[in-house]
Structures are given as C-alpha cells and as structure tokens.
Scaffold this active site. Structure first.
Site, PDB file in Angstrom:
ATOM      1  N   GLU A   1      -9.762   1.466  -2.990  1.00 56.85           N
ATOM      2  CA  GLU A   1      -8.913   0.293  -3.191  1.00 56.85           C
ATOM      3  C   GLU A   1      -9.436  -0.937  -2.462  1.00 56.85           C
ATOM      4  O   GLU A   1      -8.648  -1.753  -1.970  1.00 56.85           O
ATOM      5  CB  GLU A   1      -7.453   0.590  -2.825  1.00 56.85           C
ATOM      6  CG  GLU A   1      -6.759   1.466  -3.856  1.00 56.85           C
ATOM      7  CD  GLU A   1      -5.244   1.341  -3.860  1.00 56.85           C
ATOM      8  OE1 GLU A   1      -4.717   0.341  -3.321  1.00 56.85           O
ATOM      9  OE2 GLU A   1      -4.598   2.236  -4.403  1.00 56.85           O
TER      10      GLU A   1
ATOM     11  N   HIS B   1      -1.739   4.312   3.242  1.00 58.64           N
ATOM     12  CA  HIS B   1      -2.249   5.671   3.400  1.00 58.64           C
ATOM     13  C   HIS B   1      -2.783   5.850   4.820  1.00 58.64           C
ATOM     14  O   HIS B   1      -3.224   4.880   5.444  1.00 58.64           O
ATOM     15  CB  HIS B   1      -3.416   5.943   2.438  1.00 58.64           C
ATOM     16  CG  HIS B   1      -3.003   6.203   1.031  1.00 58.64           C
ATOM     17  ND1 HIS B   1      -3.293   7.372   0.369  1.00 58.64           N
ATOM     18  CD2 HIS B   1      -2.323   5.434   0.132  1.00 58.64           C
ATOM     19  CE1 HIS B   1      -2.823   7.314  -0.871  1.00 58.64           C
ATOM     20  NE2 HIS B   1      -2.237   6.144  -1.035  1.00 58.64           N
TER      21      HIS B   1
END
Length: 392
Positions: free
Chosen positions: A46, A270
């Site tokens: 990402e 995360h």
C-alpha cells in the site's frame, strides 16, 4: 550460518485524505524507523503514491542500498522492497482476477494486484523473494471477492511451486498482506500447494496473539471493526521454504511496528511482522511437515467455490442484459415524448445518463464478464489438472 531479518508491513497509503488518516506523518515515521537498520529485507504494501515511495527512499537509501517498486495497473501495485543485499532479478506477475473496475471505492482493480518476484543475493545464498497483497475482503458477511481471492492464492501457490526450484534459489520467502486468515481456504491452499511454512507458527500456537489488523490497541481500529472481530485478524505473513541443500530455521518472529514513539497513533492500520531466519548449507531435503492427502480436499473445495463464482458471473451478465434492454426502452420513450421547452434540459440530462448506463451494461456484458469468466475458468482448469495428478 547466516542470519536474515525480514519485515513486512502494510503501510496504509491510500492517497485520499478522507479514506486514509495522517498518511504523510506516518510514512515519514515509517522511513525514520526503517533507517535504523534493524532489518535486512523489508517488504511494504500500500505504498500507492510515488511521492510516499520517495519519502521512504530518501530516508532509508543510506541503509538499504537496493530497492524495487513493482509498477502495475493504473496506480501501481503498492508493493515495494528495500534490501541491504543485491537484487539480481525482478519480475511482476499480475493476477488474472482483480475485482471490479466499477467498484471505485474498493480500488483493488486499479492497483493491478499480483506477485512481485525478486532474486536476492544473500551472502552465499540465492533468495527467492515473493511479495504480494491479495484482494481485500471488505465484507465478511457478503464476501463478493471470495472467488477472486482464492484464485489469486492458487495462482501464487502455483507460481512459487513451479518457479522457485533449487536451480533458481536456495530458499524462498513469501511476505505481504494476504487478506486471508489462517482458517481461510486461500491460506491453506497456498501453504499446502507451495509447501510453505509459516514463520509465526514455527514459534507460536495459532491461539497466541499474532493479530495484525483491526486489533483493539491500534489507534485506527474503528468500533465497527471491533464489533465484527473483537480480537483482530491475522492477515500479514512471512512464509518460507528451504530447497534441497539449504536449511532455514526461525529463531524469532514477532508482531512489530505498533505505536509511533511520542505519538498516540500507529505506523499503520496494520501491525508489521518481523522474523529472524538462520540460513545454513546442508545436504538436507526440503522441510515438509505437510500431509500429501490434505491438498486434495482443499483443491476440491476451491474448484467448487470457483464454479459458484462462474455461476455468479453468469447471473450478473443476465442482469446487465436486462438493464441494457430497459435503458434502451427508456431512451426510446423519453426521446419520443412531446414535452414543454423548459423541460428540455432535464430530458437531455436523462438521455445522457441512460446512454451512459446502456454503454456501461454492454461493456460489462460483452467485455468485463467474459474476462472474469475466462479468469475463473483458467483457475478451475488448472485446479482440475492438479487434482487429476494427485489422484493418479
């Protein structure tokens, strides 16, 4: 014996302020943390915005001399690698299925997700590194991308199995955000088919923490996410395998990259996963604790799931056909109506909207549905061939 320290982290770098909080601050903090040099090999996901990649590169280039960004799709795959050791070769395999173009707010289709492959010269060893970020789930109750994600997991398992041989590399590391939990079919299929070991499970039980996403202690976890999964999910992994003549042992594996020091928020939504691997030469065969009989039922289940996915595409295609017919009928009726001049602009706007709707339906029916069907059929046939070989 040589020691390799690996880190994987989903950086949550969606380049939209509303959907992604404190991106610039977090990317800067991630770069500052990585430049400490605690790891030899870093796999990030990402990192969509190239400006974010430059922020990271500017901070870590003094420590990580080698790097590679896997370009794909309209916005890039978001996957990149930073290494202290030479990256000899690289290649990107784009998955056959990647979600839907019209699901703009999901965005996976635009990233062109796949598997990034690198051959890294690690001292006297050749490392086969596979980096990935599979399609997101979005809804656990109604997972419309399940067939796509299982297809991606199977494709990746085949890719690793058929390419990462002893002639190419001495050992294999597969890292990234798999968007799969350990109980999911895709995770089991990937491990069994590619004969991969889970670094976390080498030292921990599945009941131990190890959660990396939607965990209660993460600043960015929402109450809605905690309601679905109160303890969080384990979605990020470091998997590995030794080839003949090489031994790989996990000496440490931990969840890391949590809160940013001096700030209330985390590096990402995360947590990262870090593992320390001991690598040595030997005459041993590839380590395999797997039961060969476990693969066949997984393949059968995957084949059934893919077939259901094909049926869903057929139903969607029929829906687009009906919608196209309705839009044409409405276009004819609306253009035939005798209306007052002051409604002309409104009718013009409706005609444009109906024309666009008709084009969208035809594009989905004639092009996108066929692409999805062919992708699912390819996976189904590959699974069938593998199933037949298992039975023979």
């Amino acid at each position: 014996m040589s020691q390799l320290k690996v880190l994987t982290l989903n950086c949550w770098g969606v380049p939209t302020p509303i959907a992604c909080q404190l991106r610039l601050e977090r990317m800067t903090a991630i770069g500052d943390r990585l430049k400490r040099g605690d790891y030899d090999l870093v796999v990030l996901q990402e990192v969509w915005d190239k400006a974010d990649f430059k922020i990271l590169l500017d901070r870590v280039s003094g420590v990580f001399v080698y790097n590679h960004y896997f370009y794909s799709g309209a916005i890039g795959s978001g996957v990149c690698v930073f290494s202290k050791f030479p990256i000899l070769e690289s290649f990107y395999y784009r998955f056959s299925l990647n979600g839907y173009a019209h699901k703009v707010f999901h965005g996976d289709w635009f990233g062109g997700k796949g598997v990034g492959m690198c051959i890294v010269k690690f001292q006297d060893f050749r490392l086969g590194l596979f980096c990935t970020h599979l399609h997101a789930e979005y809804s656990e109750a109604d997972d419309e991308y399940l067939a796509h994600r299982v297809s991606q997991a199977f494709e990746m398992s085949q890719l690793i199995k058929l390419t990462a041989t002893k002639h190419l590399c001495d050992f294999v590391v597969t890292a990234g955000d798999f968007n799969l939990q350990p109980t999911d079919l895709g995770y089991k299929l990937l491990r069994e088919n590619a004969k991969l070991r889970d670094a976390w499970l080498e030292l921990n039980d599945e009941t131990d923490s190890g959660k990396t996403c939607d965990i209660p202690s993460n600043y960015f976890t929402t109450p809605a996410q905690l309601k679905v999964c109160p303890n969080g999910k384990r979605l990020d992994y470091i998997l590995f395998r030794n080839n003949e003549g090489t031994s790989v042992e996990v000496v440490n594996c931990q969840v890391t990259m949590g809160k940013i020091p001096g700030h209330p928020y985390n590096y990402s939504d995360h947590e990262g996963v870090g593992a320390t691997l001991n690598i040595s030469k030997g005459n041993n065969a590839p380590h395999d604790n797997g039961d060969p009989t476990r693969l066949e039922p997984l393949l059968s289940e995957a084949k059934s799931l893919i077939e259901r996915g094909i049926g869903k595409v057929s139903s969607n295609s029929q829906f687009y056909t009906i919608l196209a017919i309705i839009s044409v009928c409405l276009l004819y009726m609306l253009s035939s109506l005798d209306i007052p001049p002051w409604l002309g602009l409104f009718r013009g706007m409706l005609l444009v909207a109906l024309t666009l709707l008709f084009g969208f339906c035809i594009w989905n029916k004639a092009i996108l549905s066929r692409i999805e069907t062919h992708g699912l059929m390819a996976t189904k046939n590959d699974i069938r061939n593998l199933l037949n070989s298992q039975k023979s």
